[in-house]
Scaffold this active site. Structure first.
Site, PDB file in Angstrom:
ATOM      1  N   HIS A   1       0.826  -1.214   0.000  1.00  0.00           N
ATOM      2  CA  HIS A   1       0.000   0.000   0.000  1.00  0.00           C
ATOM      3  C   HIS A   1       0.858   1.260   0.000  1.00  0.00           C
ATOM      4  O   HIS A   1       0.363   2.336  -0.306  1.00  0.00           O
ATOM      5  CB  HIS A   1      -0.925  -0.007   1.225  1.00  0.00           C
ATOM      6  CG  HIS A   1      -1.987  -1.070   1.130  1.00  0.00           C
ATOM      7  ND1 HIS A   1      -3.305  -0.798   0.885  1.00  0.00           N
ATOM      8  CD2 HIS A   1      -1.902  -2.421   1.200  1.00  0.00           C
ATOM      9  CE1 HIS A   1      -4.000  -1.927   0.829  1.00  0.00           C
ATOM     10  NE2 HIS A   1      -3.163  -2.931   1.029  1.00  0.00           N
TER      11      HIS A   1
ATOM     12  N   ASP B   1       3.277   9.297  -0.931  1.00  0.00           N
ATOM     13  CA  ASP B   1       2.166   8.465  -0.471  1.00  0.00           C
ATOM     14  C   ASP B   1       1.911   7.358  -1.481  1.00  0.00           C
ATOM     15  O   ASP B   1       2.087   7.576  -2.686  1.00  0.00           O
ATOM     16  CB  ASP B   1       0.894   9.327  -0.348  1.00  0.00           C
ATOM     17  CG  ASP B   1       0.034   8.903   0.827  1.00  0.00           C
ATOM     18  OD1 ASP B   1       0.087   7.720   1.189  1.00  0.00           O
ATOM     19  OD2 ASP B   1      -0.684   9.766   1.373  1.00  0.00           O
TER      20      ASP B   1
HETATM   21  C1  G6P Z   1      -0.920   3.257   6.219  1.00  0.00           C
HETATM   22  C2  G6P Z   1      -0.390   1.856   6.038  1.00  0.00           C
HETATM   23  C3  G6P Z   1      -1.354   0.824   6.624  1.00  0.00           C
HETATM   24  C4  G6P Z   1      -1.689   1.196   8.061  1.00  0.00           C
HETATM   25  C5  G6P Z   1      -2.205   2.622   8.133  1.00  0.00           C
HETATM   26  C6  G6P Z   1      -2.491   3.052   9.556  1.00  0.00           C
HETATM   27  O1  G6P Z   1      -2.034   3.456   5.443  1.00  0.00           O
HETATM   28  O2  G6P Z   1      -0.158   1.602   4.676  1.00  0.00           O
HETATM   29  O3  G6P Z   1      -0.783  -0.452   6.592  1.00  0.00           O
HETATM   30  O4  G6P Z   1      -2.632   0.312   8.592  1.00  0.00           O
HETATM   31  O5  G6P Z   1      -1.230   3.489   7.578  1.00  0.00           O
HETATM   32  O6  G6P Z   1      -1.356   2.884  10.366  1.00  0.00           O
HETATM   33  P1  G6P Z   1      -1.396   2.012  11.668  1.00  0.00           P
HETATM   34  O7  G6P Z   1       0.016   1.884  12.100  1.00  0.00           O
HETATM   35  O8  G6P Z   1      -2.249   2.766  12.630  1.00  0.00           O
HETATM   36  O9  G6P Z   1      -2.033   0.695  11.304  1.00  0.00           O
END
Ligand code: G6P
Length: 620
Positions: free
Chosen positions: A225, A432
């Site tokens: 992602h 991003d």
């Molecule tokens: C980004 C990453 C995700 C992640 C999200 C939130 O979008 O690509 O994998 O879940 O951030 O971050 P966190 O550490 O709270 O899961």
């Protein structure tokens, strides 16, 4: 799925140049290949590679039904999951993207719970979520910090975003990261009889290899992602070679943009001298296909969010926020409080803009706290808050506050309303993967009076939206952002509508459902689909479409060899070497596929067929 069997036998190929044997190979192989081509319906032959094909020009969202490979029992694995409640906030783009996929496809989604465990494996509690299920895993406390805080978010995350100055504790956490991936693989072992595994994001780069080490031989795919950086940037990650090597254990690697895909290919070249051919990289393990799959949103669902009722508490919050902007223009920024999001530069842009055009526009910045136990995030929070206080002190009046800032998270339904009310959407990350806020902001607009999107050139979304649609800016330069916001706020209705329609067409013609359907269609090509009563005829025949490019190389080398006059010994010898190397490249993945045939269901009555015995087929 189409298949060929009995194409050639390794023992038939005579590298010493006895052209008769080679000729025989060619005849059998090419005929089989042609047959394969004939079996493929025309529309499938013409089908472009995965990815969006835009073209509808209506401004309305086109709702098409999308197939999720209905016969595929899928397992989705990620670190973060979704709450499956429209009134609860989601954290990050991954959760927002996967929730509709699981709800509609019947997949089982395994992700980390909020609780920490002692590392003991327990039976998986499956909970229904739409047509799918979720399984929340209590990840072991002993490794969580090293896995999540140190390695995933203090080492990998900054480097994947090419922000090496933010990297800390580079050496820490790797062992826990590996241990955690192994733990998750062991938990997934219970689901080994499902058809395929789809793993998500940088927390789980080596999971495919851990699944294989446990003997799971179903197709495994991975989707990143975040961005993927250049070779000299990834070099700063300790163990980067080992990690990348483990990524080649996946059958399919998906990236958000061409930039990320090309960077990854450059890393393979730099660190392993591996080249891809037609999007396929072949290693001893077998084939890994690499493609871009730009993630989207569900615009229909977003429209429903706009109409959905909010909880009284949230309704109250929204109303009081919007009261601040009554009758005045405002821009909106919605980001996790993360240094990759460029919030500080955006605030600087407002500082400059308000100095030049006092009182012209305010900013609503929603920034839910994120990864608060990582030092860099704490520092960043302070920096952003100081910058906002400065702007408010410098440019605010008794009646008017330039920047309204909150760390509260909001539901999708509440955000949809705020997006619609805002005149400008400011999405200016330093880098991003995609940034779904950009697409959600557009999807929430009033088609008759839409707002304008100011978008960072370095968000993946900028590969989808061009200059005639969004106002593209360099997020490192506040003056560029300030100019763009000023231009957006003054843009005439006609231009706003034109830009909006064009972006909306793209959003509608490649939704989150198209994204997952495309991905799963590709992943399905790694699935063994040879009927049990035929597999013993196979010899070294290919069993899935992914192996075709290597077969084509081999067939082309063979044809070239046969066309050379035997009198021209030197040329003949060189062509023979080409045939040999094409054969070697083809044989490894075919052998790998053959090994996986052990997973096939028990053969039926026709198993004793004499042709099988002639070709030395296996009995198992
Ligand atoms: C980004 C990453 C995700 C992640 C999200 C939130 O979008 O690509 O994998 O879940 O951030 O971050 P966190 O550490 O709270 O899961």
């Amino acid at each position: 799925m189409f298949r060929i069997h009995g194409t050639f036998d390794a023992s038939m190929f005579d590298p010493s140049g006895t052209s008769q044997a080679a000729q025989q190979d060619e005849t059998i192989g090419q005929a089989a290949f042609d047959l394969h081509q004939d079996e493929i319906p025309l529309e499938q032959q013409q089908e472009a590679s995965a990815g969006p094909s835009y073209g509808v020009a209506s401004g309305d969202v086109e709702h098409r039904s999308v197939s999720y490979q209905p016969d595929m029992n899928l397992v989705v694995i990620s670190n973060r999951g979704a709450p499956f409640d429209p009134n609860k906030p989601q954290t990050g783009g991954l959760a927002a993207a996967l929730q509709p996929v699981v709800e509609h496809s019947g997949a089982v989604w395994m992700f980390s719970s909020e609780n920490r465990g002692d590392g003991t494996e327990r039976p998986l509690p499956l909970v229904r979520a739409g047509e799918g299920h979720v399984v929340e895993l209590d990840l072991p406390a002993a490794h969580h910090r090293g896995y999540y805080r140190d390695y995933s978010n203090s080492t990998l995350w900054p480097i994947l975003h090419s922000l090496s100055d933010r990297m800390s504790r580079a050496e820490e956490g790797y062992d826990s990261y590996r241990q955690m991936n192994k733990f998750i693989a062991r938990a997934a072992f219970d689901l080994r009889d499902r058809d395929a595994f789809w793993v998500h994001d940088y927390h789980l780069l080596p999971l495919g290899s851990d699944l294989h080490n446990l003997g799971i031989e179903r197709p495994t795919g991975f989707f990143l992602h975040t961005p993927w950086p250049t070779p000299d940037m990834i070099e700063r990650v300790p163990n980067h070679r080992e990690l990348m090597k483990s990524m080649l254990e996946y059958d399919l690697l998906g990236f958000q943009t061409n930039r990320d895909l090309n960077n990854f290919l450059a890393c393979l070249r730099t660190y392993f001298e591996l080249e891809s051919k037609d999007g396929v990289v072949t290693t001893e393990r077998g084939q890994t296909r690499l493609q871009k799959f730009p993630i989207g949103i569900d615009p229909k669902q977003f429209a429903e969010h706009l109409a959905a009722e909010l909880s009284p508490a949230e309704q109250e919050k929204i109303s009081s926020l919007l009261q601040n902007f009554e009758g005045a223009k405002f821009a909106i920024g919605v980001d996790r409080l993360d240094y990759t999001k460029g919030i500080d530069k955006r605030v600087e842009a407002f500082d400059q803009l308000l100095a030049a055009e006092p009182g012209s526009i305010s900013l609503l910045q929603i920034a839910p706290s994120s990864r608060a136990d990582v030092d860099e995030y704490q520092k960043y929070k302070e920096d952003v808050e100081n910058a906002i206080n400065h702007v408010n002190a410098e440019h605010g009046t008794e009646e008017w506050r330039p920047i309204h800032y909150t760390n509260d998270p909001f539901s999708q339904a509440a955000l949809a309303r705020l997006y619609r009310a805002a005149h400008v959407g400011v999405v200016t990350p330093l880098r991003d993967g995609m940034n779904l806020v950009a697409k959600e902001y557009v999807a929430a607009q009033d088609p008759k009076d839409p707002g304008v999107l100011v978008l960072s050139k370095f968000a993946g979304a900028a590969e989808d939206f061009n200059r005639d649609e969004a106002l593209l800016v360099d997020p490192n330069h506040p003056e560029e952002i300030a100019d763009a916001i000023s231009k957006a706020a003054k843009m005439p209705l006609e231009e706003r509508v034109r830009r909006f329609r064009s972006m909306m067409d793209k959003i509608g013609s490649y939704t989150i459902h198209d994204w997952s359907a495309d991905y799963l269609r590709e992943l399905d090509k790694s699935r063994i689909t040879v009927p049990a009563d035929q597999f013993h005829h196979l010899g070294l025949g290919w069993t899935n479409e992914a192996q075709m490019p290597l077969y084509q190389n081999y067939a082309a080398a063979l044809t070239a060899y046969n066309e050379i006059d035997p009198a021209d010994a030197a040329l003949k010898e060189a062509a023979c070497a080409d045939v040999k190397s094409a054969f070697v490249a083809l044989a490894a993945p075919l052998k790998h596929t053959q090994d996986r045939l052990w997973d096939l269901p028990a053969p039926t009555a026709s198993r004793g067929d004499h042709r099988g015995q002639e070709l030395g087929g296996r009995e198992d």
